[in-house]
Write a protein that holds these residues in place. Structure first.
Motif, PDB file in Angstrom:
ATOM      1  N   ILE A  27       2.644  -0.454  10.117  1.00 49.15           N
ATOM      2  CA  ILE A  27       2.089  -0.419   8.706  1.00 49.15           C
ATOM      3  C   ILE A  27       1.886   1.095   8.191  1.00 49.15           C
ATOM      4  CG2 ILE A  27       0.140  -0.948   7.319  1.00 49.15           C
ATOM      5  CD1 ILE A  27      -0.570  -3.530   8.914  1.00 49.15           C
ATOM      6  N   LEU A  28       1.362   1.882   9.122  1.00 46.67           N
ATOM      7  CA  LEU A  28       0.965   3.293   8.570  1.00 46.67           C
ATOM      8  C   LEU A  28       2.223   4.057   8.467  1.00 46.67           C
ATOM      9  CD1 LEU A  28      -2.009   4.332  11.099  1.00 46.67           C
ATOM     10  CD2 LEU A  28      -1.912   4.025   8.567  1.00 46.67           C
ATOM     11  N   SER A  29       3.320   3.766   9.376  1.00 51.36           N
ATOM     12  CA  SER A  29       4.507   4.669   9.127  1.00 51.36           C
ATOM     13  C   SER A  29       5.280   4.104   7.983  1.00 51.36           C
ATOM     14  CB  SER A  29       5.392   4.362  10.377  1.00 51.36           C
ATOM     15  OG  SER A  29       6.054   2.931  10.342  1.00 51.36           O
ATOM     16  N   GLY A  30       5.159   2.937   7.576  1.00 50.82           N
ATOM     17  CA  GLY A  30       5.792   2.505   6.122  1.00 50.82           C
ATOM     18  C   GLY A  30       5.260   3.255   5.005  1.00 50.82           C
ATOM     19  N   ILE A  31       3.856   3.435   5.157  1.00 53.43           N
ATOM     20  CA  ILE A  31       3.287   4.184   3.964  1.00 53.43           C
ATOM     21  C   ILE A  31       3.575   5.731   3.871  1.00 53.43           C
ATOM     22  CG2 ILE A  31       0.833   4.954   3.121  1.00 53.43           C
ATOM     23  CD1 ILE A  31      -0.129   2.143   4.445  1.00 53.43           C
ATOM     24  N   HIS A  46       1.950  12.106  -2.104  1.00 55.19           N
ATOM     25  CA  HIS A  46       1.509  10.918  -2.082  1.00 55.19           C
ATOM     26  C   HIS A  46       1.402  10.204  -0.821  1.00 55.19           C
ATOM     27  CE1 HIS A  46       5.272   9.279  -3.364  1.00 55.19           C
ATOM     28  NE2 HIS A  46       5.035   8.039  -2.828  1.00 55.19           N
ATOM     29  N   PRO A  47       2.849  10.335  -0.085  1.00 50.69           N
ATOM     30  CA  PRO A  47       2.723   9.578   1.374  1.00 50.69           C
ATOM     31  C   PRO A  47       1.654   9.962   2.135  1.00 50.69           C
ATOM     32  CG  PRO A  47       4.969  10.334   0.537  1.00 50.69           C
ATOM     33  CD  PRO A  47       3.766  11.048  -0.379  1.00 50.69           C
ATOM     34  N   MET A  48       1.396  11.179   2.295  1.00 48.65           N
ATOM     35  CA  MET A  48       0.571  11.748   3.144  1.00 48.65           C
ATOM     36  C   MET A  48      -0.960  11.265   2.727  1.00 48.65           C
ATOM     37  SD  MET A  48       1.434  13.448   5.949  1.00 48.65           S
ATOM     38  CE  MET A  48      -0.101  14.531   6.436  1.00 48.65           C
ATOM     39  N   LEU A  70       0.788  -1.231  -0.064  1.00 47.39           N
ATOM     40  CA  LEU A  70      -0.056   0.104   0.102  1.00 47.39           C
ATOM     41  C   LEU A  70       0.803   1.296  -0.124  1.00 47.39           C
ATOM     42  CD1 LEU A  70      -2.501  -1.006   2.635  1.00 47.39           C
ATOM     43  CD2 LEU A  70      -3.043  -1.014   0.185  1.00 47.39           C
ATOM     44  N   HIS A  71       2.283   1.033  -0.175  1.00 48.75           N
ATOM     45  CA  HIS A  71       3.015   2.453   0.172  1.00 48.75           C
ATOM     46  C   HIS A  71       2.853   3.607  -1.044  1.00 48.75           C
ATOM     47  CE1 HIS A  71       5.741   0.733  -3.025  1.00 48.75           C
ATOM     48  NE2 HIS A  71       6.221   1.955  -3.094  1.00 48.75           N
ATOM     49  N   ASP A  72       2.236   3.101  -2.212  1.00 51.68           N
ATOM     50  CA  ASP A  72       2.092   4.165  -3.066  1.00 51.68           C
ATOM     51  C   ASP A  72       0.434   4.410  -3.252  1.00 51.68           C
ATOM     52  OD1 ASP A  72       4.539   4.956  -3.787  1.00 51.68           O
ATOM     53  OD2 ASP A  72       4.842   3.844  -5.464  1.00 51.68           O
ATOM     54  N   LEU A  73      -0.425   3.807  -2.392  1.00 50.77           N
ATOM     55  CA  LEU A  73      -1.645   4.092  -2.462  1.00 50.77           C
ATOM     56  C   LEU A  73      -1.981   5.485  -2.914  1.00 50.77           C
ATOM     57  CD1 LEU A  73      -4.441   2.468  -2.404  1.00 50.77           C
ATOM     58  CD2 LEU A  73      -4.539   3.202   0.045  1.00 50.77           C
ATOM     59  N   GLY A  74      -1.330   6.688  -2.325  1.00 43.85           N
ATOM     60  CA  GLY A  74      -1.553   7.799  -2.236  1.00 43.85           C
ATOM     61  C   GLY A  74      -1.532   8.446  -3.858  1.00 43.85           C
ATOM     62  N   LYS A  75      -0.635   7.561  -4.718  1.00 39.18           N
ATOM     63  CA  LYS A  75      -0.480   8.081  -5.913  1.00 39.18           C
ATOM     64  C   LYS A  75      -1.623   8.036  -6.756  1.00 39.18           C
ATOM     65  CE  LYS A  75       4.472   7.366  -6.693  1.00 39.18           C
ATOM     66  NZ  LYS A  75       5.368   6.787  -7.540  1.00 39.18           N
ATOM     67  N   THR A  76      -2.950   7.343  -6.376  1.00 34.90           N
ATOM     68  CA  THR A  76      -4.201   7.454  -6.902  1.00 34.90           C
ATOM     69  C   THR A  76      -5.038   8.772  -6.875  1.00 34.90           C
ATOM     70  OG1 THR A  76      -5.263   6.723  -4.773  1.00 34.90           O
ATOM     71  CG2 THR A  76      -4.559   5.042  -6.296  1.00 34.90           C
TER      72      THR A  76
END
Length: 321
Positions: free
Chosen positions: A230-234, A212-214, A182-188
């Protein structure tokens, strides 16, 4: 395995079936045609083959590997045949998972995503923890072209291999895999024109990408993710150990281990997959670059462990000599 001796050097004939676009060998290739007596170096190790390479190699009737690298070829060929002969093994698994991950990125706010991600990662962890698992055999099937969803899947695979090498337990690996996937989920949430742009981004475009990380962190929380690691990795996979990263400008000791692991694997996959405007730099060249040129960005101990993943694979080959 047919051998050919020239100037007291031994060369061994290889199966040309392994020559495919996007593959990367840990051995040099030598070519010879029927009427020639000498062999010539036609492809060097540590670079991914592109279409032009395939055309050049097809001009040679025979392709060889030098005796000093014979074991590297034999190991590669063994993994190649394993992947080919067991269709429901890792290759199909990777493709099926890739399709699921693509659906997740197309519908990023669907609540069932987290459960699907957890299920995917649990299967991957079980595969990677299996005694017969080979890092090199998995690498041969990873997508060679950079797309957001395949990149996320690749980073998850690499992160799990790295986490295993670092001695993480099964539960930690499962959490790490979810974070990496999920690390690049914010790119959506960023314009496709920016994400898919070829070449250098403008300052404005880069500032957008840096959000995108935020975005991903906020989206994961909305989807019900509560695990802090998990959240810190993202959120923090673009932090740098010297404090110049983003979004929080955290320094070395404040960056979580998940974020450090994902950062290393993120950089590695970005540099070793092909983009429309840039070819892969190759495994060895990338590892050297990460070690020597990115010491202020990436955690040195984590990079050493990542290199250890590949050294461990090579050590297995050497022990069989």
């Amino acid at each position: 395995m047919n051998e050919y001796i020239v100037n007291k050097e031994r060369y061994y004939l290889i199966n040309k079936e392994i020559i495919n676009e996007g593959v990367e060998f840990f051995f040099d290739l030598y070519g010879k045609n029927t009427k020639e007596e000498n062999v010539s170096l036609v492809s060097t190790k540590s670079r991914k083959l592109i279409a032009h390479d395939i055309e050049n190699l097809s001009d040679y009737k025979y392709l060889y590997v030098h005796e000093s690298e014979k074991k590297f070829y034999e190991n590669y060929y063994k993994n190649f045949m394993t992947t080919k002969l067991i269709p429901k093994n890792m290759k199909n698994f990777y493709e099926e998972v890739g399709n699921t991950v693509n659906n997740i990125f197309e519908n990023p706010t669907t609540m069932k995503n987290v459960k699907e991600v957890e299920s995917i990662v649990n299967d991957m962890v079980s595969t990677i923890l299996h005694n017969d698992f080979s890092v090199s055999s998995f690498i041969t099937i990873l997508a060679s072209d950079y797309l957001t969803h395949t990149h996320s899947l690749n980073v998850s695979v690499y992160s799990l291999c790295l986490g295993k090498h670092m001695g993480m337990n099964k539960k930690d690996l499962e959490n790490l895999g979810v974070s990496a996937l999920l690390h690049d989920l914010g790119k959506t949430q960023i314009s496709d024109k920016i994400i898919n742009k070829e070449g250098i981004l403008t300052e404005h475009e880069f500032n957008e990408v840096k959000k995108h990380p935020m975005y991903g962190w906020a989206m994961a929380r909305q989807l019900g993710v509560t695990n802090k690691e998990i959240l810190s990795g993202i959120r923090n996979h673009h932090e740098r150990v010297d404090g110049t990263g983003y979004p929080d400008k955290q320094k070395d000791e404040h960056i979580s281990i998940f974020a450090k692991i994902i950062a290393v694997c993120d950089v590695f996959d970005a540099l070793t997959t092909n983009k429309s405007y840039k070819n892969s730099t190759g495994t060895f060249n990338t590892l050297v670059m990460m070690k020597k040129e990115m010491s202020k960005h990436l955690d040195g101990d984590v990079v050493n462990h990542f290199i250890g993943v590949f050294k461990e694979e090579m050590s297995k080959i050497q022990q069989n000599k």
